[in-house]
Design an enzyme around this catalytic site. Structure first.
Site, PDB file in Angstrom:
ATOM      1  N   ARG A  78       0.689  -1.207  -0.321  1.00 43.26           N
ATOM      2  CA  ARG A  78       0.286  -0.003   0.177  1.00 43.26           C
ATOM      3  C   ARG A  78       0.824   1.120   0.333  1.00 43.26           C
ATOM      4  NH1 ARG A  78       0.801   2.657   4.706  1.00 43.26           N
ATOM      5  NH2 ARG A  78       2.041   1.259   6.158  1.00 43.26           N
ATOM      6  N   GLY A  79       0.221   2.530  -0.324  1.00 42.61           N
ATOM      7  CA  GLY A  79       0.651   3.459  -0.429  1.00 42.61           C
ATOM      8  C   GLY A  79       0.987   3.911   1.566  1.00 42.61           C
ATOM      9  N   GLN A  81       3.472   5.347   4.945  1.00 42.91           N
ATOM     10  CA  GLN A  81       5.057   4.866   5.492  1.00 42.91           C
ATOM     11  C   GLN A  81       4.990   3.626   6.469  1.00 42.91           C
ATOM     12  OE1 GLN A  81       7.832   8.492   6.372  1.00 42.91           O
ATOM     13  NE2 GLN A  81       6.289   9.779   4.854  1.00 42.91           N
ATOM     14  N   THR A  83       2.608   2.400   9.815  1.00 44.44           N
ATOM     15  CA  THR A  83       1.821   3.149  11.016  1.00 44.44           C
ATOM     16  C   THR A  83       0.880   1.634  11.504  1.00 44.44           C
ATOM     17  OG1 THR A  83      -1.161   3.045  10.109  1.00 44.44           O
ATOM     18  CG2 THR A  83      -0.234   1.399   9.236  1.00 44.44           C
ATOM     19  N   ALA A 153      -6.133   6.649   9.289  1.00 46.54           N
ATOM     20  CA  ALA A 153      -5.122   6.334   8.286  1.00 46.54           C
ATOM     21  C   ALA A 153      -5.767   6.320   7.042  1.00 46.54           C
ATOM     22  CB  ALA A 153      -4.109   5.890   8.578  1.00 46.54           C
ATOM     23  N   GLY A 155      -3.931   4.342   2.780  1.00 46.17           N
ATOM     24  CA  GLY A 155      -3.402   3.510   2.155  1.00 46.17           C
ATOM     25  C   GLY A 155      -4.292   2.731   1.834  1.00 46.17           C
ATOM     26  N   ALA A 168      -8.581   3.295   8.038  1.00 50.52           N
ATOM     27  CA  ALA A 168      -8.311   2.691   9.211  1.00 50.52           C
ATOM     28  C   ALA A 168      -8.792   4.100  10.445  1.00 50.52           C
ATOM     29  CB  ALA A 168      -7.049   2.172   9.763  1.00 50.52           C
ATOM     30  N   CYS A 184       3.404   8.197  10.142  1.00 53.27           N
ATOM     31  CA  CYS A 184       3.332   8.013   8.693  1.00 53.27           C
ATOM     32  C   CYS A 184       3.974   9.225   8.842  1.00 53.27           C
ATOM     33  CB  CYS A 184       1.926   8.892   8.261  1.00 53.27           C
ATOM     34  SG  CYS A 184       0.473   7.924   8.488  1.00 53.27           S
TER      35      CYS A 184
END
Length: 220
Positions: A78-79, A81, A83, A153, A155, A168, A184
């Protein structure tokens, strides 16, 4: 029915009643996304909770993993950073066919954000976007302007225009678990939850809000 004669059914919602291991979730999403692409399965929103774990998105930086021994760490496509996922956090995996939804990635991400904002609004929480910061943010009670925390968040990943991974929202997770990462990649702000905000919503309340807001943003 499409031009090839494949019957496409309505979007499916599924809610799991147990903690779903992360590798199991990824395998399921991979298979379901392929089936959606092939026209043999419907679109799906899958609501889960995970055991405590960290995931690293495609932009994750090694320095942002502070305590690699605390929980399992999973590399993911996923995109984003680093998490955290864990009990008390509602993860909504979104498997949609964007070939039927405009094939606009920027708009899709915007709609995911709007979905979160509207779901929170149904629970009397004001969530907002912030330029240059991924996720949905809320002001900290009694704090100076600009002092805010992340409550949700997102992603996602697309393969052949079918999405998977998702969003999420923190209902009542153990927020100390975030200490093992820089969430992130953002060091200047914290994370919060509905419970920390004093909101009495249950997981069932949150699920209902997510479903209602999804219909408003993405249609039924």
């Amino acid at each position: 029915m499409d031009a090839a004669g494949t019957v496409r059914t309505a979007l499916e919602w599924r809610i799991e009643d147990h903690l779903v291991p992360y590798p199991e979730a990824v395998a399921f999403m991979e298979d379901r996304a392929a089936a959606i692409r092939a026209g043999t399965a419907s679109e799906m929103v899958w609501l889960v909770e995970h055991p405590p774990l960290y995931t690293a998105g495609t932009s994750a930086k090694a320095a942002d993993l502070i305590d690699s021994a605390r929980f399992p760490v999973y590399q993911t496509g996923r995109g984003g950073q680093y998490t955290y996922h864990g009990p008390g956090q509602r993860v909504a995996y979104v498997m949609l066919d964007l070939r039927n939804r405009g094939q606009d990635v920027r708009r899709f991400v915007h709609d995911l954000e709007e979905w979160l904002i509207q779901a929170l609004a149904l629970l009397d929480v004001t969530g907002e976007r912030r330029e240059g910061r991924v996720g949905i943010w809320v002001g900290r009670s009694g704090a100076l302007p600009g002092v805010e925390d992340k409550i949700a968040a997102l992603g996602v990943r697309l393969r052949h225009w079918v999405s998977f991974h998702g969003v999420a929202i923190n209902l009542n997770p153990d927020l100390s678990h975030y200490a093992g990462i820089v969430p992130c990649g953002i060091r200047e702000h914290g994370v919060t939850s509905l419970a920390q905000l004093g909101n009495p919503a249950t997981m069932a309340d949150l699920d209902h809000a997510l479903r209602q807001a999804f219909a408003q943003v993405f249609g039924r």
